[in-house]
Design an enzyme around this catalytic site. Structure first.
Site, mmCIF file in Angstrom:
data_model
loop_
_atom_site.group_PDB
_atom_site.id
_atom_site.type_symbol
_atom_site.label_atom_id
_atom_site.label_comp_id
_atom_site.label_asym_id
_atom_site.label_seq_id
_atom_site.Cartn_x
_atom_site.Cartn_y
_atom_site.Cartn_z
ATOM 1 N N HIS A 104 0.933 -0.990 -0.114
ATOM 2 C CA HIS A 104 -0.191 0.248 0.235
ATOM 3 C C HIS A 104 1.446 1.510 0.271
ATOM 4 O O HIS A 104 1.983 1.349 0.558
ATOM 5 C CB HIS A 104 -0.719 -0.181 1.504
ATOM 6 C CG HIS A 104 -2.283 0.536 1.505
ATOM 7 N ND1 HIS A 104 -1.623 2.337 1.848
ATOM 8 C CD2 HIS A 104 -3.563 0.907 1.035
ATOM 9 C CE1 HIS A 104 -2.723 3.066 2.038
ATOM 10 N NE2 HIS A 104 -3.804 2.033 1.316
ATOM 11 N N LYS A 133 -10.305 -0.354 11.151
ATOM 12 C CA LYS A 133 -10.335 -1.650 9.685
ATOM 13 C C LYS A 133 -10.448 -3.249 10.718
ATOM 14 O O LYS A 133 -10.837 -4.500 10.418
ATOM 15 C CB LYS A 133 -9.766 -1.892 9.574
ATOM 16 C CG LYS A 133 -9.014 -0.600 8.097
ATOM 17 C CD LYS A 133 -7.511 -1.683 6.701
ATOM 18 C CE LYS A 133 -6.867 -0.213 6.245
ATOM 19 N NZ LYS A 133 -8.305 0.301 5.692
ATOM 20 N N CYS A 191 -4.838 2.536 -3.942
ATOM 21 C CA CYS A 191 -3.225 2.712 -3.082
ATOM 22 C C CYS A 191 -2.383 1.953 -3.575
ATOM 23 O O CYS A 191 -1.422 2.070 -2.876
ATOM 24 C CB CYS A 191 -3.841 2.974 -1.751
ATOM 25 S SG CYS A 191 -4.829 4.963 -0.887
ATOM 26 N N ASP A 197 3.829 -4.574 8.265
ATOM 27 C CA ASP A 197 2.170 -4.046 7.624
ATOM 28 C C ASP A 197 1.492 -4.806 8.164
ATOM 29 O O ASP A 197 0.660 -5.570 7.307
ATOM 30 C CB ASP A 197 2.441 -3.251 6.334
ATOM 31 C CG ASP A 197 0.415 -2.711 6.484
ATOM 32 O OD1 ASP A 197 -0.139 -2.554 7.370
ATOM 33 O OD2 ASP A 197 0.230 -1.484 5.121
ATOM 34 N N GLN A 250 -4.332 -5.167 7.107
ATOM 35 C CA GLN A 250 -5.529 -6.575 6.631
ATOM 36 C C GLN A 250 -4.683 -7.274 7.399
ATOM 37 O O GLN A 250 -5.959 -8.031 6.604
ATOM 38 C CB GLN A 250 -4.434 -6.372 5.344
ATOM 39 C CG GLN A 250 -5.426 -4.560 4.530
ATOM 40 C CD GLN A 250 -6.918 -4.937 4.325
ATOM 41 O OE1 GLN A 250 -7.585 -4.829 4.538
ATOM 42 N NE2 GLN A 250 -7.110 -3.165 3.613
#
Lengths: 142, 414
Positions: free
Chosen positions: B131, B234, B372, B208, B211
Protein backbone atom coordinates in the site's frame (compact mmCIF):
# COMPACT_ATOMS: atom_id res chain seq x y z
CA UNK A 1 -33.59 -0.92 -15.93
CA UNK A 2 -30.49 0.65 -14.47
CA UNK A 3 -29.88 4.16 -13.42
CA UNK A 4 -30.41 7.24 -15.61
CA UNK A 5 -26.69 7.45 -16.11
CA UNK A 6 -26.62 4.23 -17.97
CA UNK A 7 -29.46 4.79 -20.34
CA UNK A 8 -29.25 3.60 -23.87
CA UNK A 9 -27.70 6.74 -25.21
CA UNK A 10 -24.64 6.47 -22.99
CA UNK A 11 -24.30 2.78 -23.64
CA UNK A 12 -24.40 3.44 -27.37
CA UNK A 13 -21.53 5.91 -27.13
CA UNK A 14 -19.68 3.58 -24.74
CA UNK A 15 -19.94 0.60 -27.04
CA UNK A 16 -19.42 2.57 -30.26
CA UNK A 17 -17.38 5.65 -29.37
CA UNK A 18 -17.22 8.28 -32.13
CA UNK A 19 -13.97 9.85 -33.30
CA UNK A 20 -11.83 7.43 -31.33
CA UNK A 21 -8.50 6.55 -32.86
CA UNK A 22 -5.00 5.44 -31.98
CA UNK A 23 -2.96 8.43 -30.80
CA UNK A 24 0.14 6.57 -29.67
CA UNK A 25 2.31 9.20 -31.34
CA UNK A 26 1.36 11.68 -28.59
CA UNK A 27 3.73 11.62 -25.61
CA UNK A 28 2.97 11.06 -21.93
CA UNK A 29 3.22 14.82 -21.44
CA UNK A 30 0.22 15.16 -23.73
CA UNK A 31 -1.80 12.62 -21.74
CA UNK A 32 -4.49 13.93 -19.42
CA UNK A 33 -5.12 11.85 -16.34
CA UNK A 34 -7.80 11.46 -13.70
CA UNK A 35 -5.60 10.86 -10.65
CA UNK A 36 -8.56 9.41 -8.78
CA UNK A 37 -8.91 6.32 -10.96
CA UNK A 38 -5.90 6.41 -13.27
CA UNK A 39 -7.98 6.74 -16.44
CA UNK A 40 -6.31 8.85 -19.09
CA UNK A 41 -7.06 10.46 -22.45
CA UNK A 42 -5.20 11.94 -25.41
CA UNK A 43 -6.80 14.53 -27.67
CA UNK A 44 -6.07 15.47 -31.28
CA UNK A 45 -7.57 18.58 -32.84
CA UNK A 46 -7.94 19.11 -36.57
CA UNK A 47 -7.81 22.92 -36.69
CA UNK A 48 -8.08 25.41 -39.55
CA UNK A 49 -5.93 28.35 -38.55
CA UNK A 50 -7.29 30.64 -41.29
CA UNK A 51 -10.91 30.37 -40.27
CA UNK A 52 -10.35 29.70 -36.54
CA UNK A 53 -12.56 26.63 -36.86
CA UNK A 54 -12.04 23.21 -35.26
CA UNK A 55 -12.85 20.78 -38.04
CA UNK A 56 -12.84 17.69 -35.86
CA UNK A 57 -11.72 16.36 -32.46
CA UNK A 58 -10.31 12.86 -31.96
CA UNK A 59 -9.52 10.97 -28.75
CA UNK A 60 -7.69 7.93 -27.50
CA UNK A 61 -8.13 6.41 -24.07
CA UNK A 62 -9.88 3.72 -22.10
CA UNK A 63 -12.20 4.46 -19.25
CA UNK A 64 -15.59 3.97 -17.71
CA UNK A 65 -18.92 4.38 -19.48
CA UNK A 66 -19.36 7.90 -18.17
CA UNK A 67 -15.90 8.98 -19.39
CA UNK A 68 -16.19 7.32 -22.77
CA UNK A 69 -19.67 8.56 -23.59
CA UNK A 70 -18.94 12.11 -22.40
CA UNK A 71 -15.83 12.15 -24.59
CA UNK A 72 -17.55 10.65 -27.61
CA UNK A 73 -20.42 13.13 -27.37
CA UNK A 74 -17.95 16.01 -26.96
CA UNK A 75 -16.18 15.14 -30.20
CA UNK A 76 -19.51 15.16 -32.03
CA UNK A 77 -20.71 18.39 -30.47
CA UNK A 78 -17.61 20.34 -31.49
CA UNK A 79 -17.32 19.23 -35.10
CA UNK A 80 -16.88 22.31 -37.32
CA UNK A 81 -17.19 24.86 -34.51
CA UNK A 82 -15.22 28.05 -33.87
CA UNK A 83 -12.53 27.74 -31.16
CA UNK A 84 -13.78 30.67 -29.07
CA UNK A 85 -17.28 29.23 -28.95
CA UNK A 86 -15.95 25.81 -27.93
CA UNK A 87 -14.06 27.34 -25.01
CA UNK A 88 -17.25 28.99 -23.76
CA UNK A 89 -19.29 25.80 -24.12
CA UNK A 90 -16.69 23.75 -22.21
CA UNK A 91 -16.87 26.13 -19.24
CA UNK A 92 -20.68 26.04 -19.34
CA UNK A 93 -20.77 22.23 -19.45
CA UNK A 94 -18.39 21.86 -16.50
CA UNK A 95 -20.17 24.42 -14.32
CA UNK A 96 -23.52 22.80 -15.14
CA UNK A 97 -22.28 19.41 -13.86
CA UNK A 98 -20.87 21.08 -10.77
CA UNK A 99 -24.35 22.39 -10.09
CA UNK A 100 -23.16 25.97 -10.59
CA UNK A 101 -24.93 26.78 -13.84
CA UNK A 102 -27.83 25.96 -16.12
CA UNK A 103 -27.85 23.25 -18.73
CA UNK A 104 -25.81 24.61 -21.63
CA UNK A 105 -27.07 24.71 -25.19
CA UNK A 106 -24.71 22.39 -27.02
CA UNK A 107 -26.04 23.06 -30.49
CA UNK A 108 -29.17 21.11 -29.71
CA UNK A 109 -27.38 17.88 -28.80
CA UNK A 110 -30.00 16.17 -26.67
CA UNK A 111 -27.58 13.47 -25.52
CA UNK A 112 -26.09 15.67 -22.85
CA UNK A 113 -29.31 15.44 -20.84
CA UNK A 114 -28.15 11.94 -19.94
CA UNK A 115 -25.51 13.50 -17.70
CA UNK A 116 -28.02 15.37 -15.58
CA UNK A 117 -28.20 12.47 -13.12
CA UNK A 118 -24.48 12.84 -12.55
CA UNK A 119 -24.86 16.06 -10.57
CA UNK A 120 -25.68 14.01 -7.46
CA UNK A 121 -22.45 11.98 -7.78
CA UNK A 122 -19.61 14.48 -7.29
CA UNK A 123 -16.96 11.77 -7.57
CA UNK A 124 -18.14 10.76 -11.03
CA UNK A 125 -18.27 14.33 -12.40
CA UNK A 126 -14.50 14.04 -12.89
CA UNK A 127 -15.11 11.07 -15.19
CA UNK A 128 -17.44 13.12 -17.39
CA UNK A 129 -15.30 16.26 -17.46
CA UNK A 130 -11.82 14.72 -17.90
CA UNK A 131 -11.87 15.04 -21.70
CA UNK A 132 -13.56 18.44 -21.61
CA UNK A 133 -10.76 19.78 -19.40
CA UNK A 134 -8.25 18.07 -21.67
CA UNK A 135 -9.73 19.68 -24.79
CA UNK A 136 -9.67 23.07 -23.07
CA UNK A 137 -5.95 22.65 -22.37
CA UNK A 138 -5.18 21.46 -25.87
CA UNK A 139 -7.09 24.40 -27.38
CA UNK A 140 -4.82 26.67 -25.35
CA UNK A 141 -1.82 25.23 -27.21
CA UNK A 142 -3.19 26.05 -30.69
CA UNK B 1 -17.41 -28.58 -7.80
CA UNK B 2 -16.51 -28.11 -4.16
CA UNK B 3 -19.39 -27.87 -1.75
CA UNK B 4 -18.83 -25.06 0.68
CA UNK B 5 -20.80 -25.30 3.84
CA UNK B 6 -22.74 -22.17 4.71
CA UNK B 7 -21.61 -22.02 8.30
CA UNK B 8 -23.00 -19.63 10.86
CA UNK B 9 -20.76 -17.52 13.04
CA UNK B 10 -23.43 -16.36 15.39
CA UNK B 11 -26.88 -15.24 14.43
CA UNK B 12 -26.60 -12.29 16.74
CA UNK B 13 -23.56 -10.46 15.39
CA UNK B 14 -25.48 -8.52 12.75
CA UNK B 15 -27.77 -7.15 15.41
CA UNK B 16 -24.71 -5.72 17.16
CA UNK B 17 -24.17 -3.30 14.25
CA UNK B 18 -26.91 -0.67 13.98
CA UNK B 19 -25.76 0.50 10.52
CA UNK B 20 -26.37 -2.99 9.10
CA UNK B 21 -30.07 -2.49 9.85
CA UNK B 22 -30.12 0.62 7.69
CA UNK B 23 -32.26 0.64 4.55
CA UNK B 24 -31.32 2.59 1.44
CA UNK B 25 -33.89 4.26 -0.80
CA UNK B 26 -33.69 3.41 -4.49
CA UNK B 27 -36.51 4.32 -6.91
CA UNK B 28 -38.80 5.00 -3.93
CA UNK B 29 -38.20 1.49 -2.57
CA UNK B 30 -36.35 0.58 0.57
CA UNK B 31 -33.57 -1.93 0.02
CA UNK B 32 -31.05 -3.41 2.46
CA UNK B 33 -27.48 -2.13 2.69
CA UNK B 34 -24.93 -4.75 1.71
CA UNK B 35 -21.58 -3.52 2.93
CA UNK B 36 -18.66 -5.22 1.15
CA UNK B 37 -15.96 -2.57 1.54
CA UNK B 38 -14.46 -3.81 4.79
CA UNK B 39 -10.85 -3.62 3.64
CA UNK B 40 -11.39 0.16 3.45
CA UNK B 41 -13.05 0.43 6.85
CA UNK B 42 -15.34 -1.70 8.98
CA UNK B 43 -18.60 -0.85 10.70
CA UNK B 44 -18.84 -0.23 14.44
CA UNK B 45 -20.79 -2.35 16.93
CA UNK B 46 -23.15 -0.66 19.38
CA UNK B 47 -20.84 -1.43 22.33
CA UNK B 48 -18.06 0.66 20.73
CA UNK B 49 -20.45 3.50 19.88
CA UNK B 50 -21.76 3.40 23.45
CA UNK B 51 -18.24 3.44 24.88
CA UNK B 52 -17.45 6.65 22.97
CA UNK B 53 -20.65 8.29 24.20
CA UNK B 54 -19.97 7.11 27.75
CA UNK B 55 -16.46 8.58 27.77
CA UNK B 56 -17.56 12.02 26.61
CA UNK B 57 -20.72 11.96 28.71
CA UNK B 58 -19.17 10.94 32.04
CA UNK B 59 -15.39 10.59 31.90
CA UNK B 60 -13.74 13.21 29.72
CA UNK B 61 -10.42 14.45 31.10
CA UNK B 62 -6.81 14.60 30.01
CA UNK B 63 -4.48 11.73 30.85
CA UNK B 64 -1.26 11.44 32.84
CA UNK B 65 -1.41 14.84 34.52
CA UNK B 66 -4.58 15.41 36.49
CA UNK B 67 -4.82 14.43 40.14
CA UNK B 68 -8.60 14.77 40.06
CA UNK B 69 -10.93 11.80 39.81
CA UNK B 70 -11.88 12.27 36.16
CA UNK B 71 -8.22 12.48 35.14
CA UNK B 72 -7.35 9.36 37.06
CA UNK B 73 -10.25 7.45 35.53
CA UNK B 74 -9.35 8.54 32.01
CA UNK B 75 -5.70 7.59 32.60
CA UNK B 76 -6.65 4.19 34.02
CA UNK B 77 -8.95 3.39 31.09
CA UNK B 78 -6.43 4.65 28.52
CA UNK B 79 -3.67 2.47 30.01
CA UNK B 80 -6.07 -0.45 30.27
CA UNK B 81 -6.70 -0.10 26.53
CA UNK B 82 -2.95 -0.41 26.00
CA UNK B 83 -2.94 -3.68 27.95
CA UNK B 84 -5.89 -4.96 25.91
CA UNK B 85 -3.95 -4.26 22.71
CA UNK B 86 -0.88 -5.92 24.20
CA UNK B 87 -2.80 -9.11 24.94
CA UNK B 88 -4.62 -9.00 21.60
CA UNK B 89 -1.37 -9.19 19.61
CA UNK B 90 0.64 -11.20 22.14
CA UNK B 91 3.19 -8.50 22.97
CA UNK B 92 5.45 -9.09 25.97
CA UNK B 93 4.99 -5.67 27.59
CA UNK B 94 2.30 -2.96 27.51
CA UNK B 95 4.96 -0.30 26.88
CA UNK B 96 5.65 -1.95 23.52
CA UNK B 97 2.33 -0.48 22.32
CA UNK B 98 2.41 3.10 21.01
CA UNK B 99 -0.98 4.59 20.16
CA UNK B 100 -1.03 6.32 16.76
CA UNK B 101 -3.64 7.70 14.37
CA UNK B 102 -3.50 4.50 12.40
CA UNK B 103 -1.20 2.31 10.32
CA UNK B 104 -0.05 5.21 8.15
CA UNK B 105 1.19 7.21 11.12
CA UNK B 106 2.71 4.09 12.69
CA UNK B 107 4.70 3.36 9.51
CA UNK B 108 5.75 6.99 9.06
CA UNK B 109 6.91 7.03 12.68
CA UNK B 110 8.89 3.82 12.19
CA UNK B 111 10.59 5.05 9.01
CA UNK B 112 11.42 8.32 10.75
CA UNK B 113 12.87 6.97 14.00
CA UNK B 114 14.87 4.25 12.22
CA UNK B 115 16.56 6.89 10.07
CA UNK B 116 19.83 6.72 12.01
CA UNK B 117 20.22 3.01 11.13
CA UNK B 118 20.21 3.63 7.39
CA UNK B 119 23.48 4.93 5.93
CA UNK B 120 24.36 6.04 2.42
CA UNK B 121 24.59 2.98 0.19
CA UNK B 122 22.35 0.83 2.42
CA UNK B 123 19.24 -0.82 1.05
CA UNK B 124 15.68 -0.71 2.32
CA UNK B 125 13.67 -3.67 1.09
CA UNK B 126 9.91 -3.64 0.72
CA UNK B 127 7.61 -5.63 -1.53
CA UNK B 128 6.07 -4.69 -4.86
CA UNK B 129 2.57 -5.22 -3.40
CA UNK B 130 2.69 -2.55 -0.70
CA UNK B 131 0.00 0.00 0.00
CA UNK B 132 1.31 3.54 -0.60
CA UNK B 133 1.61 3.98 3.18
CA UNK B 134 4.31 1.29 3.35
CA UNK B 135 6.07 2.64 0.28
CA UNK B 136 6.22 6.43 0.35
CA UNK B 137 7.73 6.78 3.90
CA UNK B 138 10.60 4.50 2.81
CA UNK B 139 11.05 6.40 -0.45
CA UNK B 140 11.49 9.56 1.62
CA UNK B 141 13.95 7.91 4.02
CA UNK B 142 15.95 6.38 1.16
CA UNK B 143 16.19 9.71 -0.60
CA UNK B 144 17.17 11.59 2.56
CA UNK B 145 19.88 9.09 3.57
CA UNK B 146 21.06 8.35 0.02
CA UNK B 147 20.06 4.71 0.45
CA UNK B 148 18.36 2.63 -2.20
CA UNK B 149 14.95 1.04 -2.20
CA UNK B 150 14.45 -2.50 -3.52
CA UNK B 151 11.33 -4.54 -4.05
CA UNK B 152 10.40 -8.18 -3.52
CA UNK B 153 8.47 -9.14 -6.67
CA UNK B 154 5.17 -11.02 -6.73
CA UNK B 155 4.02 -13.77 -9.09
CA UNK B 156 0.82 -14.26 -11.09
CA UNK B 157 -0.99 -15.61 -8.04
CA UNK B 158 -0.16 -12.51 -6.04
CA UNK B 159 2.39 -14.33 -3.87
CA UNK B 160 5.81 -12.93 -2.99
CA UNK B 161 8.81 -14.50 -4.75
CA UNK B 162 11.17 -15.04 -1.84
CA UNK B 163 13.61 -17.82 -2.79
CA UNK B 164 15.99 -15.67 -4.77
CA UNK B 165 16.03 -13.02 -2.05
CA UNK B 166 17.11 -15.35 0.73
CA UNK B 167 19.40 -17.51 -1.40
CA UNK B 168 21.32 -14.47 -2.58
CA UNK B 169 20.94 -12.16 0.41
CA UNK B 170 22.37 -8.71 -0.11
CA UNK B 171 24.14 -7.52 3.03
CA UNK B 172 23.36 -3.88 2.27
CA UNK B 173 19.72 -4.57 3.26
CA UNK B 174 19.21 -3.00 6.68
CA UNK B 175 15.40 -2.79 6.89
CA UNK B 176 12.72 -5.05 5.46
CA UNK B 177 9.18 -3.68 5.60
CA UNK B 178 6.42 -5.82 4.21
CA UNK B 179 2.68 -6.18 4.45
CA UNK B 180 1.17 -9.12 6.31
CA UNK B 181 -1.99 -9.06 4.19
CA UNK B 182 -2.32 -7.59 0.68
CA UNK B 183 -5.16 -5.12 0.25
CA UNK B 184 -5.34 -5.98 -3.47
CA UNK B 185 -4.77 -9.74 -3.77
CA UNK B 186 -5.84 -10.78 -0.29
CA UNK B 187 -2.58 -12.70 0.05
CA UNK B 188 -1.46 -13.50 3.59
CA UNK B 189 2.32 -13.37 3.37
CA UNK B 190 4.45 -15.92 5.30
CA UNK B 191 5.56 -13.22 7.68
CA UNK B 192 7.00 -15.50 10.39
CA UNK B 193 9.30 -17.21 7.90
CA UNK B 194 10.27 -13.91 6.28
CA UNK B 195 11.12 -12.44 9.70
CA UNK B 196 13.17 -15.45 10.77
CA UNK B 197 15.24 -15.43 7.58
CA UNK B 198 15.76 -11.67 7.58
CA UNK B 199 16.83 -11.78 11.23
CA UNK B 200 19.50 -14.35 10.35
CA UNK B 201 21.15 -11.46 8.52
CA UNK B 202 20.57 -8.93 11.28
CA UNK B 203 17.94 -7.06 9.25
CA UNK B 204 15.24 -5.01 11.01
CA UNK B 205 11.73 -6.29 10.18
CA UNK B 206 8.68 -4.00 10.00
CA UNK B 207 5.21 -5.41 9.26
CA UNK B 208 2.13 -3.59 7.95
CA UNK B 209 -0.70 -5.36 9.77
CA UNK B 210 -3.60 -3.19 8.58
CA UNK B 211 -5.25 -5.99 6.58
CA UNK B 212 -4.30 -8.89 8.86
CA UNK B 213 -4.85 -7.92 12.50
CA UNK B 214 -8.63 -7.44 11.99
CA UNK B 215 -9.00 -10.98 10.61
CA UNK B 216 -6.36 -13.27 12.15
CA UNK B 217 -5.05 -14.14 15.57
CA UNK B 218 -1.79 -12.17 15.72
CA UNK B 219 1.10 -13.12 17.98
CA UNK B 220 3.95 -10.68 17.47
CA UNK B 221 6.31 -12.76 19.61
CA UNK B 222 5.69 -15.82 17.48
CA UNK B 223 6.16 -13.75 14.30
CA UNK B 224 9.27 -12.26 15.86
CA UNK B 225 9.09 -8.97 13.94
CA UNK B 226 10.57 -5.77 15.37
CA UNK B 227 7.61 -3.51 14.49
CA UNK B 228 3.96 -4.20 13.64
CA UNK B 229 1.52 -1.46 12.55
CA UNK B 230 -2.28 -1.62 12.84
CA UNK B 231 -5.35 0.59 12.22
CA UNK B 232 -8.28 0.49 14.63
CA UNK B 233 -10.95 1.48 12.14
CA UNK B 234 -10.48 -1.70 10.12
CA UNK B 235 -11.38 -3.73 13.22
CA UNK B 236 -14.56 -2.17 14.60
CA UNK B 237 -12.88 0.80 16.35
CA UNK B 238 -13.31 4.43 15.32
CA UNK B 239 -11.12 6.20 12.74
CA UNK B 240 -8.12 8.14 14.00
CA UNK B 241 -6.77 5.45 16.32
CA UNK B 242 -4.30 2.66 15.72
CA UNK B 243 -1.05 1.48 17.16
CA UNK B 244 2.55 0.60 16.54
CA UNK B 245 4.00 -2.42 18.28
CA UNK B 246 7.75 -2.08 18.73
CA UNK B 247 10.04 -4.49 20.54
CA UNK B 248 11.04 -2.96 23.88
CA UNK B 249 14.78 -3.10 23.14
CA UNK B 250 14.14 -1.18 19.92
CA UNK B 251 11.79 1.46 21.28
CA UNK B 252 14.13 2.15 24.19
CA UNK B 253 16.97 3.17 21.94
CA UNK B 254 14.97 5.20 19.43
CA UNK B 255 14.53 8.99 19.37
CA UNK B 256 11.09 10.67 19.57
CA UNK B 257 8.97 11.15 16.45
CA UNK B 258 7.17 14.36 17.33
CA UNK B 259 7.97 16.65 20.22
CA UNK B 260 6.04 18.71 22.74
CA UNK B 261 4.09 17.66 25.80
CA UNK B 262 3.91 14.11 27.18
CA UNK B 263 7.06 12.92 25.39
CA UNK B 264 9.45 14.63 27.80
CA UNK B 265 10.60 13.94 31.33
CA UNK B 266 12.03 17.34 32.10
CA UNK B 267 12.60 20.44 30.05
CA UNK B 268 15.08 23.26 30.39
CA UNK B 269 15.25 26.18 28.01
CA UNK B 270 18.22 24.69 26.23
CA UNK B 271 17.46 20.97 26.32
CA UNK B 272 15.09 18.22 27.46
CA UNK B 273 15.22 14.69 28.76
CA UNK B 274 12.93 12.42 26.79
CA UNK B 275 10.26 10.43 28.54
CA UNK B 276 10.23 6.64 28.90
CA UNK B 277 8.57 4.41 26.32
CA UNK B 278 5.83 4.40 25.09
CA UNK B 279 5.19 8.06 26.07
CA UNK B 280 8.28 9.25 24.21
CA UNK B 281 6.36 8.46 21.03
CA UNK B 282 3.01 9.91 22.10
CA UNK B 283 3.64 13.67 21.99
CA UNK B 284 0.66 15.88 22.80
CA UNK B 285 -2.73 14.89 24.16
CA UNK B 286 -3.45 11.51 22.57
CA UNK B 287 -6.73 10.25 21.12
CA UNK B 288 -7.85 9.11 24.58
CA UNK B 289 -11.42 8.20 23.69
CA UNK B 290 -10.27 6.50 20.48
CA UNK B 291 -7.83 4.30 22.38
CA UNK B 292 -10.49 3.36 24.94
CA UNK B 293 -12.94 2.58 22.12
CA UNK B 294 -10.27 0.45 20.43
CA UNK B 295 -9.95 -1.46 23.70
CA UNK B 296 -13.72 -2.00 23.66
CA UNK B 297 -13.57 -3.22 20.02
CA UNK B 298 -10.81 -5.66 20.94
CA UNK B 299 -12.89 -7.06 23.79
CA UNK B 300 -15.82 -7.42 21.42
CA UNK B 301 -13.73 -9.26 18.80
CA UNK B 302 -12.07 -11.44 21.43
CA UNK B 303 -15.44 -12.50 22.78
CA UNK B 304 -16.38 -13.84 19.35
CA UNK B 305 -12.86 -15.26 18.98
CA UNK B 306 -10.32 -14.40 16.28
CA UNK B 307 -9.93 -18.06 15.28
CA UNK B 308 -13.68 -18.32 14.71
CA UNK B 309 -13.73 -15.04 12.78
CA UNK B 310 -10.92 -16.28 10.55
CA UNK B 311 -12.59 -19.61 9.90
CA UNK B 312 -15.96 -18.07 9.10
CA UNK B 313 -14.42 -15.49 6.78
CA UNK B 314 -12.46 -18.21 5.01
CA UNK B 315 -15.67 -20.12 4.25
CA UNK B 316 -17.36 -16.93 3.12
CA UNK B 317 -14.43 -16.05 0.83
CA UNK B 318 -14.16 -19.54 -0.68
CA UNK B 319 -17.89 -19.48 -1.34
CA UNK B 320 -17.65 -16.07 -3.05
CA UNK B 321 -14.60 -17.12 -5.07
CA UNK B 322 -16.36 -20.21 -6.35
CA UNK B 323 -19.53 -18.32 -7.31
CA UNK B 324 -17.65 -15.43 -8.91
CA UNK B 325 -15.36 -17.70 -10.92
CA UNK B 326 -18.48 -19.04 -12.60
CA UNK B 327 -19.28 -15.65 -14.15
CA UNK B 328 -18.06 -15.52 -17.74
CA UNK B 329 -15.70 -12.62 -18.43
CA UNK B 330 -14.99 -12.03 -14.73
CA UNK B 331 -11.33 -12.27 -13.81
CA UNK B 332 -10.09 -12.49 -10.22
CA UNK B 333 -6.67 -11.07 -9.37
CA UNK B 334 -4.93 -12.97 -6.60
CA UNK B 335 -4.91 -16.70 -6.11
CA UNK B 336 -2.72 -17.17 -3.06
CA UNK B 337 -2.82 -20.40 -1.10
CA UNK B 338 -3.17 -18.47 2.13
CA UNK B 339 -5.56 -15.58 1.72
CA UNK B 340 -7.83 -13.18 3.54
CA UNK B 341 -11.33 -12.00 2.69
CA UNK B 342 -10.32 -9.54 -0.05
CA UNK B 343 -11.28 -10.31 -3.66
CA UNK B 344 -10.18 -7.97 -6.48
CA UNK B 345 -11.66 -8.53 -9.91
CA UNK B 346 -12.43 -7.04 -13.30
CA UNK B 347 -15.17 -7.76 -15.82
CA UNK B 348 -14.75 -7.82 -19.56
CA UNK B 349 -15.86 -4.54 -21.19
CA UNK B 350 -17.03 -3.04 -17.87
CA UNK B 351 -14.97 -0.41 -16.12
CA UNK B 352 -14.58 -0.97 -12.32
CA UNK B 353 -16.19 2.42 -11.63
CA UNK B 354 -19.25 1.39 -13.58
CA UNK B 355 -19.40 -1.89 -11.65
CA UNK B 356 -19.21 -0.04 -8.33
CA UNK B 357 -21.74 2.60 -9.35
CA UNK B 358 -24.32 0.15 -10.61
CA UNK B 359 -23.88 -2.18 -7.62
CA UNK B 360 -24.36 0.85 -5.37
CA UNK B 361 -27.67 1.37 -7.10
CA UNK B 362 -28.59 -2.12 -5.85
CA UNK B 363 -27.47 -1.25 -2.31
CA UNK B 364 -24.12 -3.03 -2.54
CA UNK B 365 -21.08 -1.05 -1.38
CA UNK B 366 -17.81 -2.13 -2.99
CA UNK B 367 -14.53 -0.38 -3.82
CA UNK B 368 -13.24 0.54 -7.27
CA UNK B 369 -9.95 2.24 -8.00
CA UNK B 370 -6.24 1.74 -7.62
CA UNK B 371 -6.56 0.77 -3.93
CA UNK B 372 -3.65 3.05 -3.00
CA UNK B 373 -1.37 0.57 -4.74
CA UNK B 374 -0.56 2.19 -8.08
CA UNK B 375 2.71 0.25 -8.61
CA UNK B 376 0.69 -2.98 -8.30
CA UNK B 377 -1.81 -1.72 -10.88
CA UNK B 378 1.01 -0.78 -13.25
CA UNK B 379 2.53 -4.24 -13.02
CA UNK B 380 -0.87 -5.75 -13.81
CA UNK B 381 -1.23 -3.20 -16.65
CA UNK B 382 -4.50 -1.96 -15.20
CA UNK B 383 -5.63 1.47 -14.12
CA UNK B 384 -8.10 0.16 -11.58
CA UNK B 385 -9.86 -2.89 -10.17
CA UNK B 386 -13.14 -3.62 -8.44
CA UNK B 387 -12.83 -5.12 -4.95
CA UNK B 388 -15.17 -6.81 -2.51
CA UNK B 389 -13.97 -7.46 1.04
CA UNK B 390 -15.84 -9.26 3.78
CA UNK B 391 -15.97 -9.10 7.55
CA UNK B 392 -17.45 -11.57 9.99
CA UNK B 393 -20.85 -9.85 9.89
CA UNK B 394 -21.30 -10.54 6.18
CA UNK B 395 -23.58 -13.40 5.17
CA UNK B 396 -23.70 -16.05 2.46
CA UNK B 397 -27.02 -14.61 1.29
CA UNK B 398 -25.31 -11.28 0.63
CA UNK B 399 -22.83 -13.03 -1.64
CA UNK B 400 -25.69 -14.74 -3.49
CA UNK B 401 -27.26 -11.31 -4.06
CA UNK B 402 -23.92 -9.83 -5.20
CA UNK B 403 -23.41 -12.65 -7.68
CA UNK B 404 -26.94 -12.27 -9.03
CA UNK B 405 -26.30 -8.56 -9.61
CA UNK B 406 -22.96 -9.28 -11.31
CA UNK B 407 -24.74 -11.58 -13.77
CA UNK B 408 -27.28 -8.83 -14.50
CA UNK B 409 -24.48 -6.34 -14.98
CA UNK B 410 -22.77 -8.57 -17.52
CA UNK B 411 -25.99 -8.95 -19.47
CA UNK B 412 -26.57 -5.20 -19.50
CA UNK B 413 -23.12 -4.35 -20.81
CA UNK B 414 -22.78 -7.15 -23.36
Amino acid sequence: MYHDLYQEILMDHYKNPRNKKNLDYLSDQETHENSLCGDSVKIEIDYDKKTGMVKSVFFDGRGCAVFTSATSIMTEVFENKPVEEIRKKIVEFISWLRGEGNEPDLYGFEEIKAFEGLIQYPVRIKCATLSWHALEKELGKL
Amino acid sequence: MKIIEKTQLSTNVRMDFPILQRKLVRNNDEIPLIYLDNAATTQKPQVVINRIAHFYTYQNANVHRAVHQLGEEATADYENARRLVQKFIGAAFPEEIVFTRGTTEALNMTAHVLGQFVKAGDTILISAMEHHSNLVPWQILAEKNKASLRFIPFDENGELILDDLFNNWDDSIKILSVTHGSNVFGTINPITEITRKAHEHGCIVVVDGAQSAPHLKIDVQEIGCDFYAVSGHKMCAPTGIGFLYGKKEWLEKLPPYQSGGEMIKSVWLESSIYNDIPYRFEAGTPNICGAIALGEAIQYLSKIGMAKIHEYERNLTNYALEKMQGIKGLKIYGNARNRSSVISFEMENIHPHDIAQILDHQGIAIRAGHHCAQPVMRQLKLSSLARVSFYFYNQFEEIDYLVKQLYKLREFFN
